[in-house]
Design an enzyme around this catalytic site. Structure first.
Site, mmCIF file in Angstrom:
data_model
loop_
_atom_site.group_PDB
_atom_site.id
_atom_site.type_symbol
_atom_site.label_atom_id
_atom_site.label_comp_id
_atom_site.label_asym_id
_atom_site.label_seq_id
_atom_site.Cartn_x
_atom_site.Cartn_y
_atom_site.Cartn_z
ATOM 1 N N GLY A 8 0.647 -1.025 -0.090
ATOM 2 C CA GLY A 8 -0.061 0.091 -0.012
ATOM 3 C C GLY A 8 1.033 1.018 0.020
ATOM 4 N N GLY A 11 -0.503 4.991 -1.120
ATOM 5 C CA GLY A 11 -1.552 5.426 -0.455
ATOM 6 C C GLY A 11 -0.875 6.860 0.389
ATOM 7 N N GLN A 12 -2.051 7.418 1.148
ATOM 8 C CA GLN A 12 -1.902 8.740 1.768
ATOM 9 C C GLN A 12 -0.561 8.568 2.814
ATOM 10 O OE1 GLN A 12 -5.029 9.927 4.125
ATOM 11 N NE2 GLN A 12 -4.573 12.080 4.016
ATOM 12 N N ASP A 34 2.332 -1.740 -4.439
ATOM 13 C CA ASP A 34 0.679 -1.390 -4.565
ATOM 14 C C ASP A 34 0.216 -2.340 -5.510
ATOM 15 O OD1 ASP A 34 -1.701 0.012 -3.990
ATOM 16 O OD2 ASP A 34 -0.315 1.362 -2.904
ATOM 17 N N TYR A 142 -15.028 0.137 8.813
ATOM 18 C CA TYR A 142 -13.583 0.295 9.021
ATOM 19 C C TYR A 142 -13.342 0.138 10.394
ATOM 20 C CZ TYR A 142 -9.388 2.944 9.052
ATOM 21 O OH TYR A 142 -7.899 3.318 9.175
#
Length: 313
Positions: A8, A11-12, A34, A142
């Site tokens: 990942g 991502g942010q 990713d 989440y």
């Protein structure tokens, strides 16, 4: 030097963590991955692999190829996006964690970092100075995946000796990456809109107080918990982590110091209910005591840097 795989990495959080870890451990020792080439800065920064976090063989193949001993599992579907796609959020967030924990259990890797979130807390959680051990009862997909994930992390450590470490991120704010579908993303969007349009319509109400953190602090916490001696890590579910708490109204006032003509309006949407279920402030005394966590940024320092960096870029 550890051989690190970041799943990942586009991502942010993953994108900024990638560059930090490369600075710490060297570009040849950090493999970014990713599911697609979603961030060319990351892709072109060194070794990059396409890895599907939901596919055990994809992760295992990358681990074997690069002789990985440490995985940072940053792939996840965040709160607001997860409410739109609950089954997909569950599948991604849980299957990816199981794959990595099982790789560690079976001896293919030695160390795991997995991020949790303040989303593990719910409407029955004490709102102020939320303690490390408390009622959770999350109300979002989440949050449910993060609470369940914490229990599995502790279980794999207790039963199999897996060296897994975790922190509960509050809302994260960065000038380097765009929002990624989280409920606290207003605190990133507001800076972009303040600079571009001198106004912002906020999707949370003006007095919605939430725990927040500047990304530099979050990245440093992530690196430092993994550097800490194993016997210093007393909590194997996930550590509370805190820096500051504020409301959209307070953030607006901090921005007006630099952009006096800035105006904010409010139109709460479905994310308001998510925010209302979360704490207003976090007690992170265990992290500060066990592995010497300290934050550097408050709302004023963060706002000055956000506006300066965004105007430059």
């Amino acid at each position: 030097m550890p051989k690190v795989l970041i799943i990942g990495a586009c991502g942010q959080i993953g994108s900024e963590l990638t560059f930090k870890l490369k600075d710490v451990y060297g570009y040849d020792n950090v493999i970014a991955s990713d599911i697609a080439y979603n961030n060319l800065d990351v892709v072109n920064s060194g070794i990059f692999e396409i890895v599907d976090a939901q596919d055990y063989s994809s992760v295992r193949s990358c681990v074997d190829k690069h002789k990985i001993d440490t995985i940072y599992l940053m792939a996840a579907m965040l709160s607001a996006t997860g409410e739109k796609h609950p089954k997909r959020a569950w599948d991604l967030n849980m299957s990816s964690l199981f794959h990595v924990l099982n790789l560690a259990k079976d001896g293919f890797i030695k160390h795991v970092f997995w991020p949790s979130s303040i989303a593990v807390f719910g409407p029955t959680t004490p709102k102020q100075n939320t303690p490390q051990h408390t009622i959770m009862e999350p109300t979002t997909v989440y949050g449910i995946t993060k609470q369940v994930g914490e229990r599995w992390c502790e279980y794999y450590h207790d039963k199999y000796g897996v060296d897994v470490r975790s922190i509960r991120y509050p809302g994260l704010i960065s000038w380097k990456t765009l929002p990624g579908g989280g409920t606290t993303d207003y605190a990133v969007e507001i800076y972009h809109e303040a600079i571009k349009h001198k106004s912002y319509e906020c999707f949370l109400s003006e007095n919605t107080e939430l725990p927040m953190m500047y990304m530099d602090d979050a990245i440093n916490a992530t690196v430092n918990i993994m550097k800490a001696p194993s016997d210093a890590i007393k909590i194997r579910s996930s550590y509370n982590l805190a820096a500051m708490s504020f409301t959209p109204a307070a953030l607006s006032e901090a921005i007006k110091v630099h952009i006096p003509e800035f105006e904010i309006t409010y139109r709460p949407d479905y994310r308001q209910g998510i925010a209302d279920s979360w704490p207003k402030s976090i007690n992170d005394s265990e992290a500060r005591q066990d592995w010497n966590w300290q934050h550097d940024y408050d709302i004023e320092k963060m706002t000055a840097e956000m506006i300066s960096k965004l105007q430059q870029n």
